[in-house]
Design an enzyme around this catalytic site. Sequence first.
Site, PDB file in Angstrom:
ATOM      1  N   GLU A 372      44.814  11.787   5.479  1.00 24.15           N
ATOM      2  CA  GLU A 372      44.949  12.491   6.849  1.00 24.15           C
ATOM      3  C   GLU A 372      44.745  11.336   7.928  1.00 24.15           C
ATOM      4  O   GLU A 372      45.571  11.561   8.921  1.00 24.15           O
ATOM      5  CB  GLU A 372      43.639  13.193   6.935  1.00 24.15           C
ATOM      6  CG  GLU A 372      43.524  14.060   8.309  1.00 24.15           C
ATOM      7  CD  GLU A 372      42.145  15.061   8.423  1.00 24.15           C
ATOM      8  OE1 GLU A 372      42.262  15.632   9.302  1.00 24.15           O
ATOM      9  OE2 GLU A 372      41.432  14.849   7.597  1.00 24.15           O
ATOM     10  N   PHE A 456      44.688  23.165  -1.004  1.00 22.63           N
ATOM     11  CA  PHE A 456      45.587  23.232  -2.428  1.00 22.63           C
ATOM     12  C   PHE A 456      46.820  23.877  -2.201  1.00 22.63           C
ATOM     13  O   PHE A 456      46.908  24.847  -1.553  1.00 22.63           O
ATOM     14  CB  PHE A 456      44.673  23.778  -3.123  1.00 22.63           C
ATOM     15  CG  PHE A 456      43.737  22.915  -4.045  1.00 22.63           C
ATOM     16  CD1 PHE A 456      43.250  21.702  -3.381  1.00 22.63           C
ATOM     17  CD2 PHE A 456      42.618  23.694  -4.865  1.00 22.63           C
ATOM     18  CE1 PHE A 456      42.229  20.995  -4.065  1.00 22.63           C
ATOM     19  CE2 PHE A 456      41.734  22.520  -5.404  1.00 22.63           C
ATOM     20  CZ  PHE A 456      41.568  21.446  -5.186  1.00 22.63           C
TER      21      PHE A 456
END
Length: 470
Positions: A372, A456
């Site tokens: 990220e 996910f």
Amino acid sequence: MQSLQSPPLKLSPLQPLSLRKQQSISPLTRIKPTKPSSSTRISASNVATPVRETDPKKRVVITGMGLVSVFGNDIDTYYDRLLAGESGVSLIDRFDASKFPTRFGGQIRGFTADGYIDGKNDRRLDDCLRYCLVAGKKALEDADLGGDLLSKIDKERGGVLVGTGMGGLSVFSDGVQALIEKGHRRITPFFIPYAITNMGSALLAIELGLMGPNYSISTACATSNYCFYAAANHIRRGEADLMIAGGTEAAIIPIGLGGFVACRALSQRNDDPQTASRPWDKDRDGFVMGEGAGVLVMESLEHAMKRNAPIIGEYLGGAINCDAYHMTDPRADGLGVSSCIERSLEDAGVSPEEVNYINAHATSTLAGDLAEVNAIKKVFKNTSEIRINATKSMIGHCLGASGGLEAIATMKAISTGWLHPTINQFNAEPAVEFNTVANKKQQHEVNVAISNSFGFGGHNSVVVFSAFKP
């Protein structure tokens, strides 16, 4: 999150975006568009610059917020405890977790639905649904639409979009156990209705009489932001005046805990649970499960002004996409995330230079935290004025509800000028290179904020907020 096996990085359908970057063409600077849209303006150099939406029918404002959290059901109390750097993580006592390698989480205790759900339904409902109903009704109260006041709006133009990653997991688990131990005749008739993911939105609409768009989205831990994005677009397209949107989750039960243990995703710091969630710390060892619900009331500016609604802030835009890479691991190069951030800013009519606060996904996993950060660095070249923090360091990772609870934290940061700390910053990763509001709250006037959520399956979602400016 870490998976059992991590394949080497491979090309994906998003590769053309990287080629576009090499040609120095940003999605925020389209060259010589033939028909400038409401979100772009042509400058003297023939390069489009971002311009925010001005049509009051398409501007989306936040008029109410509601939550159920490990810190209670009151917005101000929730944020005060975040500002104080308090951890809501503790040993699980809802069931015997002594044989699990992870025995702690952000478990909600003392929850009551009194005044929001009648007694009979309260006893039957899965906690996932209970949290949704309470958070949704509290958000309406915050928007001055509680109780009979809801009759002020056209209910055919009011919708509900509250998603969940796991659904009614307790009801599902109990139903399977009843089938195995006692046979199909002992399965409750509420098994299917209370287990399916759309029922939170459905029950909330049934109780409120809202007849507009109504469904759920399930994109794992990205769910809430997907719901905000979709809800705002219903308003922008003129399909609704008002949407109740967000996420709800209640997965701290044996099968939920065991499932994430099997994925090797959870911290195992059982000797010190309150310091287990360590975003961007070198010694992080996985995320901490949390639960709850976070819901926003989103309205067109025109509708909010007509009813003289309390305007908390503005939703400027958002974006969703997919890594198309791996079931549980993020792309190490951050390409899916960086392109999602870029597209959210384009949708919002915002330049990267305007953003100075990021509520990060930051789950405390080895791969996810750095992926990220790498993506953020690709989009924001000057990071000196940007503050990033991780709400999950205190409340755990609330899965499908995480984006909702973090959106509320983001709106409170905008309205108060105070950023909550990222706690448990003991040994920071040098590669992060951001002010992570480590361990102590900071004053910071937020210009434009983004809130990131990833799930996910490679689901990426980014939403953009600011203070409301007429």
